[in-house]
Structures are given as C-alpha cells and as structure tokens.
Design a protein around this motif. Structure first.
Motif, PDB file in Angstrom:
ATOM      1  N   MET A 126      21.696 -79.783  49.094  1.00  7.84           N
ATOM      2  CA  MET A 126      22.428 -78.534  49.342  1.00  7.84           C
ATOM      3  C   MET A 126      21.997 -77.964  50.681  1.00  7.84           C
ATOM      4  SD  MET A 126      20.398 -76.270  46.585  1.00  7.84           S
ATOM      5  CE  MET A 126      20.290 -77.754  45.581  1.00  7.84           C
ATOM      6  N   ASP A 127      22.792 -77.070  51.208  1.00  5.73           N
ATOM      7  CA  ASP A 127      22.552 -76.570  52.566  1.00  5.73           C
ATOM      8  C   ASP A 127      22.590 -75.046  52.587  1.00  5.73           C
ATOM      9  OD1 ASP A 127      22.931 -79.285  54.027  1.00  5.73           O
ATOM     10  OD2 ASP A 127      24.775 -79.083  52.853  1.00  5.73           O
ATOM     11  N   ARG A 128      21.565 -74.441  53.168  1.00  5.93           N
ATOM     12  CA  ARG A 128      21.626 -73.009  53.414  1.00  5.93           C
ATOM     13  C   ARG A 128      22.652 -72.763  54.520  1.00  5.93           C
ATOM     14  NH1 ARG A 128      18.051 -68.930  52.324  1.00  5.93           N
ATOM     15  NH2 ARG A 128      16.369 -70.405  51.810  1.00  5.93           N
ATOM     16  N   LEU A 129      23.513 -71.773  54.332  1.00  7.76           N
ATOM     17  CA  LEU A 129      24.582 -71.511  55.281  1.00  7.76           C
ATOM     18  C   LEU A 129      24.167 -70.461  56.304  1.00  7.76           C
ATOM     19  CD1 LEU A 129      27.700 -71.397  52.910  1.00  7.76           C
ATOM     20  CD2 LEU A 129      26.967 -73.276  54.373  1.00  7.76           C
ATOM     21  N   GLN A 130      24.547 -70.726  57.550  1.00  7.53           N
ATOM     22  CA  GLN A 130      24.453 -69.730  58.616  1.00  7.53           C
ATOM     23  C   GLN A 130      25.879 -69.213  58.839  1.00  7.53           C
ATOM     24  OE1 GLN A 130      22.331 -71.282  62.111  1.00  7.53           O
ATOM     25  NE2 GLN A 130      21.478 -72.898  60.798  1.00  7.53           N
ATOM     26  N   ASN A 131      26.079 -67.938  58.550  1.00  3.07           N
ATOM     27  CA  ASN A 131      27.430 -67.390  58.476  1.00  3.07           C
ATOM     28  C   ASN A 131      27.706 -66.385  59.585  1.00  3.07           C
ATOM     29  OD1 ASN A 131      27.981 -68.799  55.972  1.00  3.07           O
ATOM     30  ND2 ASN A 131      26.620 -67.314  54.991  1.00  3.07           N
ATOM     31  N   THR A 132      28.985 -66.218  59.879  1.00  3.52           N
ATOM     32  CA  THR A 132      29.430 -65.344  60.966  1.00  3.52           C
ATOM     33  C   THR A 132      29.953 -64.026  60.424  1.00  3.52           C
ATOM     34  OG1 THR A 132      30.027 -67.229  62.358  1.00  3.52           O
ATOM     35  CG2 THR A 132      31.064 -65.121  62.887  1.00  3.52           C
ATOM     36  N   VAL A 133      29.567 -62.933  61.066  1.00  3.93           N
ATOM     37  CA  VAL A 133      30.104 -61.611  60.754  1.00  3.93           C
ATOM     38  C   VAL A 133      31.314 -61.353  61.647  1.00  3.93           C
ATOM     39  CG1 VAL A 133      29.679 -59.125  60.867  1.00  3.93           C
ATOM     40  CG2 VAL A 133      27.914 -60.656  59.967  1.00  3.93           C
ATOM     41  N   ARG A 134      32.409 -60.898  61.050  1.00  2.81           N
ATOM     42  CA  ARG A 134      33.604 -60.547  61.818  1.00  2.81           C
ATOM     43  C   ARG A 134      33.614 -59.026  62.023  1.00  2.81           C
ATOM     44  NH1 ARG A 134      36.756 -65.197  62.042  1.00  2.81           N
ATOM     45  NH2 ARG A 134      37.358 -64.226  64.006  1.00  2.81           N
ATOM     46  N   PRO A 135      33.650 -58.556  63.286  1.00  9.33           N
ATOM     47  CA  PRO A 135      33.492 -57.122  63.575  1.00  9.33           C
ATOM     48  C   PRO A 135      34.825 -56.364  63.677  1.00  9.33           C
ATOM     49  CG  PRO A 135      33.326 -58.361  65.608  1.00  9.33           C
ATOM     50  CD  PRO A 135      33.583 -59.385  64.520  1.00  9.33           C
ATOM     51  N   TYR A 136      35.702 -56.531  62.695  1.00  9.20           N
ATOM     52  CA  TYR A 136      36.979 -55.837  62.751  1.00  9.20           C
ATOM     53  C   TYR A 136      36.756 -54.324  62.726  1.00  9.20           C
ATOM     54  CZ  TYR A 136      38.465 -60.496  61.227  1.00  9.20           C
ATOM     55  OH  TYR A 136      38.656 -61.850  61.108  1.00  9.20           O
ATOM     56  N   ALA A 137      37.667 -53.598  63.364  1.00  8.38           N
ATOM     57  CA  ALA A 137      37.470 -52.160  63.566  1.00  8.38           C
ATOM     58  C   ALA A 137      37.388 -51.380  62.257  1.00  8.38           C
ATOM     59  CB  ALA A 137      38.598 -51.603  64.434  1.00  8.38           C
ATOM     60  N   TRP A 138      38.035 -51.863  61.195  1.00 10.32           N
ATOM     61  CA  TRP A 138      38.031 -51.136  59.923  1.00 10.32           C
ATOM     62  C   TRP A 138      36.739 -51.326  59.132  1.00 10.32           C
ATOM     63  CZ3 TRP A 138      37.249 -54.837  56.362  1.00 10.32           C
ATOM     64  CH2 TRP A 138      37.774 -56.109  56.600  1.00 10.32           C
ATOM     65  N   GLY A 139      35.845 -52.164  59.615  1.00  9.79           N
ATOM     66  CA  GLY A 139      34.663 -52.514  58.844  1.00  9.79           C
ATOM     67  C   GLY A 139      33.599 -51.421  58.818  1.00  9.79           C
ATOM     68  N   SER A 140      32.768 -51.468  57.803  1.00  8.91           N
ATOM     69  CA  SER A 140      31.629 -50.559  57.689  1.00  8.91           C
ATOM     70  C   SER A 140      30.504 -51.035  58.601  1.00  8.91           C
ATOM     71  CB  SER A 140      31.126 -50.521  56.245  1.00  8.91           C
ATOM     72  OG  SER A 140      29.877 -49.871  56.154  1.00  8.91           O
ATOM     73  N   ALA A 141      29.825 -50.088  59.236  1.00  8.79           N
ATOM     74  CA  ALA A 141      28.683 -50.437  60.086  1.00  8.79           C
ATOM     75  C   ALA A 141      27.404 -50.602  59.277  1.00  8.79           C
ATOM     76  CB  ALA A 141      28.481 -49.362  61.153  1.00  8.79           C
ATOM     77  N   THR A 142      27.424 -50.215  57.994  1.00  8.85           N
ATOM     78  CA  THR A 142      26.172 -50.179  57.233  1.00  8.85           C
ATOM     79  C   THR A 142      26.181 -50.976  55.926  1.00  8.85           C
ATOM     80  OG1 THR A 142      26.895 -48.130  56.148  1.00  8.85           O
ATOM     81  CG2 THR A 142      25.567 -47.923  58.165  1.00  8.85           C
ATOM     82  N   ALA A 143      27.343 -51.215  55.317  1.00  9.67           N
ATOM     83  CA  ALA A 143      27.372 -51.782  53.965  1.00  9.67           C
ATOM     84  C   ALA A 143      26.757 -53.180  53.902  1.00  9.67           C
ATOM     85  CB  ALA A 143      28.799 -51.805  53.433  1.00  9.67           C
ATOM     86  N   ILE A 144      27.179 -54.081  54.780  1.00 14.32           N
ATOM     87  CA  ILE A 144      26.618 -55.439  54.763  1.00 14.32           C
ATOM     88  C   ILE A 144      25.152 -55.429  55.188  1.00 14.32           C
ATOM     89  CG2 ILE A 144      26.762 -57.724  55.848  1.00 14.32           C
ATOM     90  CD1 ILE A 144      29.800 -57.510  55.657  1.00 14.32           C
ATOM     91  N   PRO A 145      24.755 -54.708  56.256  1.00  9.58           N
ATOM     92  CA  PRO A 145      23.318 -54.622  56.566  1.00  9.58           C
ATOM     93  C   PRO A 145      22.494 -54.056  55.413  1.00  9.58           C
ATOM     94  CG  PRO A 145      24.593 -53.920  58.453  1.00  9.58           C
ATOM     95  CD  PRO A 145      25.567 -54.094  57.326  1.00  9.58           C
ATOM     96  N   HIS A 146      23.006 -53.076  54.703  1.00  8.55           N
ATOM     97  CA  HIS A 146      22.268 -52.514  53.569  1.00  8.55           C
ATOM     98  C   HIS A 146      22.064 -53.568  52.491  1.00  8.55           C
ATOM     99  CE1 HIS A 146      20.852 -49.544  50.666  1.00  8.55           C
ATOM    100  NE2 HIS A 146      21.723 -50.048  49.787  1.00  8.55           N
TER     101      HIS A 146
END
Length: 387
Positions: free
Chosen positions: A1-21
């Motif tokens: 199995m492989d640990r994934l390195q994933n990309t964050v998409r910075p769309y304007a409607w997104g929360s600045a804190t929810a995913i970091p929290h």
C-alpha cells in the motif's frame, strides 16, 4: 500500500481553516477548498515506492490489472473510476447539474466533432462520462438539492411581496408541476440581465428582512450580487446534514453546497452544467435539456452497518462505493482486503493501516488484492469501486 501525497485546490469558495484544523496544520491564509485523493489528471496523488514520488495516474496506466484488478480495469479502462476529496465550503458553490452516461457520451462526441477545444470556457463536456457524487458531512453541512414542490417554492417567492416575482408565483401554481418548474427556471435564466439583477437585489433585501430560511437567499446574493442563481435557489430544497449523514446526487439533479466540511466521492469526470451562482459559462439550452424537473424531497443517507462493523453508504452506481469504520480503542483488527482498488482516509483519531499510522486527513492507496488490515482507534473512510 502507498501513503498518498495529495494536492489542495485553493478555490475562492473554500474555507481557510477547516482542512488545516482537521489535519493539524497551520492555515496559510488562503482558501483550502478541496483535498484531492486519487488519480484524476487535474491533480493526481503522488506515491513513493522507493524511487521517488510518482503520479498515481501513471502507476495505474502502466499496469492497470495489477493496480485496479482485472474486473475494474475491464469495466472502466486503465483509470481509477472515482475521485475522493475532503471538501471545505466557506461560501456557496455554483448551482449545477451533471449529465447521465448517455448524455455525457453524446455531448462529448458532439463537441469533439465540432472542434470545441477541451479547455474552452464554453465547453460543456470534458469527457464522455457521467458524474454521480456523494457528500458525507464531517461537520454540520448545508446545501441545496433537487426541486421543491412548486407550491412551496411559490410561497417562498410570494412571501417577498415583490411585483417582479408575481409572474413566477403564478406559473408555479400551474400544472403539471414539472412544466411549471421548467417555465420558471427558463424565465429566470433567459431574462434581461439588468432587469434580473435589479429583481435579485430587491429579493435579497426582502429575504434579509424576513430572516429564517429566507436568510439563505440573502447570503447567496451577498456572495453573488444580481446573480439569477439566487432565484433559481428558491426553487430548490434546503438540506442540512449532521456529521455522518450523506447526500447522493444523481444525474440531472440541481444542487449546490453552501457551507461545511465533508468527505466527497464522485465518478472521475469533469462534466458540469451550471445554472447560477457563478461567473462561469452557462449554456441555458443544454442545461434545460439535462435538468430533471421532477420535485422530490432529498433522501438523507445514513450508513448501514454490516456484521464486521463496516458502515456503508448505499448508492446506485458502480463507479464508487463509500463506507466508514468507527473503531474504539481495543476494537478488533479488521481485514479490509478486496479484489478492487481502495483509498483509505483517516478522519479522526490515530488508526493504523497495515504498518502505516494515519493522522486525520492522511490517506493510503491499496492496490486490488493487496492484503490490508485496519487497527483503531479512529474513524476511517473507505473508497472503492464495484464490478
């Protein structure tokens, strides 16, 4: 199995804190709308099998039978048929619909034949596939989904007490219901833009005064001033999900996410037709051909538990299957081996997949048939495909 390195998409409607929290990382100050997990060409995950990071899409294309399993590869071709995301909305997304498989194949073939560039803003069909999707709430989550009963929509508009809305109210009281909804949405989307912008401004002010459920429409207009999608939203059901609840969105169903953090899974397609709350291209004739105008109350999904503790969100498609495990400290080890590819996403706690510990927001890709065990404590979402 492989640990994934994933990309964050910075769309304007997104929360600045929810995913970091969730992930325990420092906010960047920029919106973090979606964290993509999978092999979608827009932002494929990276894996490292000892020779440095490599695109999961490239690994699957090089040996689809090994990575996907022969049955999935035969059904969907040399590509992972689903995309898993963390989605964090701090502002409303566009009201949109997705085509079914036949509509997508025909629309794609037509635009290819006419030579419409795939990157053109007026292009409707980026690929020949349908795009069903499922959103599962991690926090309280608000959205719009499907047409309301026309009489209820008429009451919502009538409560604003605006002369400019009275023709729509009269239409919504007409029969049959589907024809009434079609006529009103068509009228809203084809009206003179300046006149519609003035109507939306008046409707937003009246909605703010009324408050309650109408406050949603005032908020939409705050984000999208003068946008006809504000009136389109008044035709749709408002939906509130509590953590663990989910919403399935099939072909032709108009919907929009408004706020909240959730786990989203969808078929790996880019086909979207928009009908408002967006500066992007709106193809009204094609949209009206795809939209299903049958009013219905959205079915909120709750997971069904199996004997081994897997909680499954039942959906009518083969492109994806989403489930979760909620494991208390000391819970038995779970054997998660499947003949299909999997992405396992930690949403809470400190679970271990095989010998890989996962923090919240971390994920692994498990090739088809590879033995894998899950230990708690924690909550882990499992994404796979059906054959």
């Amino acid at each position: 199995m492989d640990r994934l390195q994933n990309t964050v998409r910075p769309y304007a409607w997104g929360s600045a804190t929810a995913i970091p929290h969730l992930t325990g990382t420092e906010p960047t100050g920029e919106p973090q709308a979606e964290l993509w997990m999978g092999a979608h060409p827009g932002a494929p995950s990276l894996v490292d099998r000892g020779t440095g990071p490599r695109s999961l899409a490239d690994l699957i294309a090089a040996d689809p039978d090994r990575e996907l399993g022969p049955a999935v590869a035969a059904r969907f071709g040399p590509q992972l048929p689903f995309l898993l995301k963390l989605l964090a909305a701090d502002a409303p997304l566009s009201v949109q619909v997705h085509p079914d498989s036949d509509q997508a194949a025909a629309g794609y073939a037509d635009e290819e034949r006419r030579g419409v560039p795939r990157t053109a803003p007026e292009r409707n069909y980026k690929d020949p596939h349908h795009k069903p999707e499922l959103i599962c709430a991690l926090t309280p989550f608000e959205g719009l989904c499907g047409f309301r009963d026309p009489a209820e929509a008429a009451d919502t508009l009538a409560a604003l007490d605006l002369d400019s809305l009275k023709p729509y109210v009269d239409l919504l009281h007409a029969h049959p219901e589907e024809a009434a909804l079609r006529e009103v949405l068509t009228a809203v989307l084809t009206a003179d833009r300046d006149e519609m912008a003035a109507t939306v401004t008046e409707a937003a002010a009246a909605s703010a005064r009324l408050g309650g459920p109408h406050a949603t429409y005032a908020d939409l207009a705050r984000h999208y001033p003068g946008d006809p999608g504000v009136l389109a939203a008044m035709l749709l059901n408002q939906v509130s999900l509590q953590p663990g609840e989910a919403l399935y969105l099939g072909a032709g169903v108009p919907h929009a996410y408004l706020s909240g953090l959730g786990v989203e899974i969808m078929a790996a397609s880019d086909n979207v037709l928009r009908c408002g709350l967006t500066p992007k291209h709106i193809d009204v004739p094609e949209l009206l051909r795809i939209v299903r105008f049958d009013p219905a109350t959205p079915a909120v999904l709750r997971p069904e538990a199996s004997p081994d503790g897997e909680e499954v969100y039942d959906t009518p498609v083969h492109d994806f299957r989403l489930s979760r495990y909620v494991l208390a400290p000391g819970a038995p080890v779970r054997d998660l081996t499947l003949p299909t590819p999997q992405i396992l996403l930690s949403a809470e706690g400190s679970p271990t997949v095989g010998n890989l510990p996962l923090g919240p927001g971390q994920s692994v890709f498990v090739p088809a048939g590879e033995p894998v065990e899950l230990r708690g404590p924690g909550t882990v979402f499992r994404a796979t495909a059906l054959t």
